[in-house]
Structures are given as structure tokens and as C-alpha cells.
Design a protein around this motif. Sequence first.
Motif, PDB file in Angstrom:
ATOM      1  N   PHE A  52      25.526  40.583  -8.513  1.00  0.00           N
ATOM      2  CA  PHE A  52      26.569  40.652  -9.538  1.00  0.00           C
ATOM      3  C   PHE A  52      27.447  41.886  -9.326  1.00  0.00           C
ATOM      4  N   LEU A  62      30.926  34.006  -6.612  1.00  0.00           N
ATOM      5  CA  LEU A  62      29.565  33.708  -7.058  1.00  0.00           C
ATOM      6  C   LEU A  62      29.179  32.318  -6.555  1.00  0.00           C
TER       7      LEU A  62
ATOM      8  N   THR B 232      24.000  31.193  -9.772  1.00  0.00           N
ATOM      9  CA  THR B 232      24.621  32.121 -10.725  1.00  0.00           C
ATOM     10  C   THR B 232      24.030  31.951 -12.114  1.00  0.00           C
TER      11      THR B 232
END
Lengths: 135, 286
Positions: A52, A62, B232
Motif C-alpha cells: 500500500f 493495486l 487488494t
Amino acid sequence: MIGPRDVVVGMVRRLQALRRAAVAEVEDINRLIYHVLRGGVVLALAFVVLAFLLHASGEGPLPRSSVPPRDLFGSLLPPSPAGLMNLGVLILLLTPVGRVALSLVAYAEERDLRYVAITAIVLANLTLALALGLA
Amino acid sequence: MALLETLLILLVASALAGLAGSFLGIGGGIFLIPFMTLVLEVDLRTSIAVSLVGVIATSSGAASVYVRDHLTNLRLGMFLEIATTTGAIAGALVAVLVDPRFLYVTFAAVVLFAAVYMLRTPETARDRAYRAGTESPVAHRLALGSLYFDHEDEGVYRYRVDRPLAGFAVSAVAGGFAGLLGLGGGFVKVPAMNLLMRVPMKPAIATSNFMVGVTAAASGLIYYSRGWLDPTLAAVVIIGAFTGSNLGTKLMMRAKAERIRFAFAVLLAALGLLMALRAFGVEVLA
């Protein structure tokens, strides 16, 4: 605020703790399992937080789908948010399997044959489930 | 919904699921899957995959603490894992042959019975303590009995495990059902250990938490290697669930067993009603 430095320092401390646990002679099986489970989650956590942070500093997008294990190595050179995030998730998924495998070793060292057999069946079942799922 | 917004909501939701999961000895998939599909509008397959990651994060985070503090019965856990993993494989293989309605009715009945039984039978210090009489030969040979320290009354309790074979059978069925629904099945393992095998509530929860990670890992790895897992969303769930489980374990160890059992009975009752409704064609959640 957690910076990349804290993540690295945290990882190093965790690895040192794991090493001490492995080296110490009087460690019982509970302590060993604690370190495997805790170490697995914290390591996974470190990689995804790092991913991140890399993404936030503009190093890449991402990921939205998982990279199969055999392609993972390629996506880690150079480190990208996608590669690190996949690695973190995969480490977490492997933690319980590692726990069963290490219990097998621990029971074997204790010469507890009944539990060596029981743990071996669980491990064989896990392997079978994976083989059936991947086929 | 914007990605950042989804991630922030998911972070809070997975923290709550991790908290409840570690407090009740379940993975938390029964909370996370419906939440993701209904509120965040994530498709079911992705929700199941991401929820499995949350189950493992909760299980590993909570189980590590419970194992360190000797609350988990490692032998009982490993013994019952044979049943749950075998059941999960069998469940996956026969999934197409079984009428889902029959499954829902059976399951609703079992879960509602467990809820009522859990509310009606108290667990006092005397109930927790070791009982006289001969131990079952299987429990004796496998040394399933154990001891634990209870923060509630600062007492060390030695307990034995009754009806190991019946508990084994129920765990196998639970594993099968869990395999069909993509869940860890903790909500069956805890009552099986607490009510049937007469393991005190706290070791039952700790042992169930220890076990659900293994069942979830087998399915999770399959989803991962097929590329069905969204890393994610999974990453956010790891952070949330781990944080929540750290709080949940502290609460559980200090809580009164009676309160935990009440919370668990409420969960079982809600789950039983949902299953019953689904059996009669009413889709309430996912």
C-alpha cells in the motif's frame, strides 16, 4: 503513522523472535505454534502494508486478481505493489498449512506416534483437497 | 462505489468480523460474506475468496494468543481436524447429489436445538471442573483431556472430553456443510465441543478458532491459484481482521463464560432462522 522503516524493523524483530524460538531447547509445542501463527500473520501484514505504501508513492497500480504461485517470483522483481500484495496474501494462506506441518515435526520429536499419525492424516487431507481443487 | 470508499468500509467491517470471530470461536465468514455481497456489491465468488482470507487472519491472530496462553486443546483440535477436513472434501464431492433444501432444514433444526440447549444449561465453575467416573476409552488413549486457566474466577480447571466419537461425527458433518457453503464451520464446532463433548466454553472457542484456519486455508489456496482472489480487498481484510482479533481475544479471556454462551446462542438462533427461511424459499441474505 507507520512508515516503511517501522515495517522493516518489525519484520526483523519477528524473524529474530522466531529464530530464538527455534533455537531454544526447552520450547514446548504451544510456543512453537504461537510463533508460526503469529509470525505468518505479521509477515503477511508487513508485505501488504509495504505494498500500500509503494502504491501511495506512485510505484504502480493495486492488483485486482491473484497471481498464481508459479508466476509470483517474476512479479516481485523489481518489487511492485501487485507482487508484494500477492506475496502477503499467499503467506497468510500458507500459515495454517505450515502450522500442521510443524506440528507433525514436533509430535515426531516427542515420539508421540498416535499424534504423528493423526497429524499426517490431516496433512494428507489438505494435500488431497488442494490436488482435487487444482485438477 | 469508489475503490477507496469500498476499502475503508471493508476495513471497518473486517475489524468487526475479526472481533466477533475471535470472541465466539468462529472465522467470521458468516458476517463478512453477506456484508460484502449486499453492502459493497462485490460478487459472491470474490466475497467468498476474500472472506476466507479474513477467516485465516482471524483464526491465526486469535489462535496464536489462545495457544500461547494454553487455552487451546491442541490434541482435541488435531483429532477433530481429521473429521472436518475429510468432511469438507466429501462435501465438495457430493455437493451436486444433495438437495440443498434437505440440508437447510436439517441444519436449521440442529442449530436451533443447540441454541436452546446452550441457553438452558448453565456453565458454573462446578460444571467446568473434572467429573468423576470412567473416561471414554478413546478420549483416554488419545489423552484428549486437558487443563486451562480461567481469568473469570482465576481458577485452573482440569476437564475431560466426553463422547469423542459423537463429536468426531458431528465435526465431519460440519466440515461437509462448511465445504458446501465456503465457511469455516466454527458455529457447529463450538456447540459440538461445548454441549456434546462437554469441553468448557473458553477452551471450546479457542480450539474452534484454531481449527477453522485449516479448513479455510484449503479452500482459500484453491481460490488463490485459480486467480479468483482480489489481493487488494484481501489485504485490507488482513489488516482489519487481525486488528479486530487482537481485541476480541482480550475480551474473550476476561469475559464471563455465561455471557459468551448467551452471545453464541443468539448467533445460533439467528442463523437457524435464516436457514429455515431459506429452506422455504425465502432468500434473506446472499
